[in-house]
Design a protein around this motif. Structure first.
Motif, PDB file in Angstrom:
ATOM      1  N   LYS A  96      88.268  12.780  49.225  1.00 55.11           N
ATOM      2  CA  LYS A  96      87.923  14.151  49.584  1.00 55.11           C
ATOM      3  C   LYS A  96      89.236  14.921  49.581  1.00 55.11           C
ATOM      4  O   LYS A  96      90.229  14.487  50.168  1.00 55.11           O
ATOM      5  N   THR A  97      89.257  16.046  48.905  1.00 54.52           N
ATOM      6  CA  THR A  97      90.512  16.769  48.740  1.00 54.52           C
ATOM      7  C   THR A  97      90.472  18.132  49.406  1.00 54.52           C
ATOM      8  O   THR A  97      89.452  18.816  49.414  1.00 54.52           O
ATOM      9  N   ARG A 144      89.779  13.479  43.184  1.00 54.86           N
ATOM     10  CA  ARG A 144      88.328  13.550  43.420  1.00 54.86           C
ATOM     11  C   ARG A 144      87.597  12.468  42.643  1.00 54.86           C
ATOM     12  O   ARG A 144      86.685  11.832  43.167  1.00 54.86           O
ATOM     13  N   GLU A 145      87.993  12.242  41.386  1.00 51.25           N
ATOM     14  CA  GLU A 145      87.362  11.199  40.581  1.00 51.25           C
ATOM     15  C   GLU A 145      87.623   9.815  41.155  1.00 51.25           C
ATOM     16  O   GLU A 145      86.827   8.902  40.957  1.00 51.25           O
ATOM     17  N   ARG A 197      88.729  23.906  42.699  1.00 49.76           N
ATOM     18  CA  ARG A 197      88.299  22.544  42.351  1.00 49.76           C
ATOM     19  C   ARG A 197      88.270  21.613  43.553  1.00 49.76           C
ATOM     20  O   ARG A 197      87.502  20.662  43.593  1.00 49.76           O
ATOM     21  N   ALA A 198      89.115  21.857  44.545  1.00 49.98           N
ATOM     22  CA  ALA A 198      89.185  20.992  45.723  1.00 49.98           C
ATOM     23  C   ALA A 198      87.884  21.051  46.515  1.00 49.98           C
ATOM     24  O   ALA A 198      87.133  22.027  46.439  1.00 49.98           O
ATOM     25  N   ASP A 199      87.619  19.997  47.277  1.00 50.68           N
ATOM     26  CA  ASP A 199      86.450  20.002  48.146  1.00 50.68           C
ATOM     27  C   ASP A 199      86.557  21.124  49.170  1.00 50.68           C
ATOM     28  O   ASP A 199      85.561  21.756  49.504  1.00 50.68           O
ATOM     29  N   VAL A 215      94.181  17.405  41.591  1.00 47.89           N
ATOM     30  CA  VAL A 215      93.021  17.489  42.486  1.00 47.89           C
ATOM     31  C   VAL A 215      91.811  16.816  41.841  1.00 47.89           C
ATOM     32  O   VAL A 215      91.097  16.031  42.474  1.00 47.89           O
ATOM     33  N   GLN A 216      91.585  17.098  40.571  1.00 47.27           N
ATOM     34  CA  GLN A 216      90.456  16.510  39.844  1.00 47.27           C
ATOM     35  C   GLN A 216      90.570  14.985  39.816  1.00 47.27           C
ATOM     36  O   GLN A 216      89.581  14.281  40.044  1.00 47.27           O
TER      37      GLN A 216
END
Length: 168
Positions: A92-93, A87-88, A108-110, A83-84
């Motif tokens: 959008k997660t 996102r990087e 951690r997800a959006d 997920v990280q």
């Protein structure tokens, strides 16, 4: 919306689940789909001392994570780092989960989504808690939210046009 399956289940179970869900690439001459499901080999791990994500996560692992349809046999830290990494990379997660092992990635997800019957840890870590069984409510929510967004966009365009008409 691009879907990736990230599960702690065995690779063969994940492959069959992906096939049943039609998650994968269509290949001419073959019936159904061919999913690209990878095991945990090659996925990043947290630093054993600092417990932090590796530096340049997207640059070092993005080409491995991005094309896959899913990952099997992974640990909670893999889920978090996948997920990280996405996102990087600018995506959008959204993450769905039901257990304590999903909580870090849900947080951690959006958008973290705990499914019906999830543990208290998963519910606390998520942004949305589904009360109905099944994931079809997520699809319905996406469709409805897109309709609402389009209506808002149309209204704003109308108001700007009406204001310009008054000014000119």
């Amino acid at each position: 919306v691009e879907v990736k399956m990230v599960t702690g289940d065995h690779l063969l179970i994940a492959m069959e689940t992906a096939r049943m869900l039609d998650l994968g690439e269509r290949v001419e001459g073959r019936e159904g789909v061919v999913p690209l499901i990878r095991g945990p080999e090659g996925l990043p791990m947290l630093d054993p001392i600092t417990k932090k994500a590796p530096h340049n996560l997207a640059a070092n692992y993005g080409d491995y994570i991005r094309p896959g349809h899913g990952f099997a046999g992974v640990f909670p830290e893999h889920k978090f780092l996948i997920v990280q990494c996405l996102r990087e990379m600018g995506f959008k997660t959204g993450m769905t989960g039901d257990g304590v092992n999903d909580a870090p990635a849900l947080k951690r997800a959006d958008v973290g989504i705990a499914v019906a019957g999830a543990t208290d840890a998963a519910r606390a870590a998520s942004d949305i808690v589904l009360t109905e069984e099944g994931l079809s409510t997520i699809v319905e929510g996406i469709v409805i939210s897109r309709c609402i967004f389009q209506r808002m966009k149309n209204f704003i365009t109308y108001r700007i046009a009406a204001t310009l008409q008054l000014l000119i």
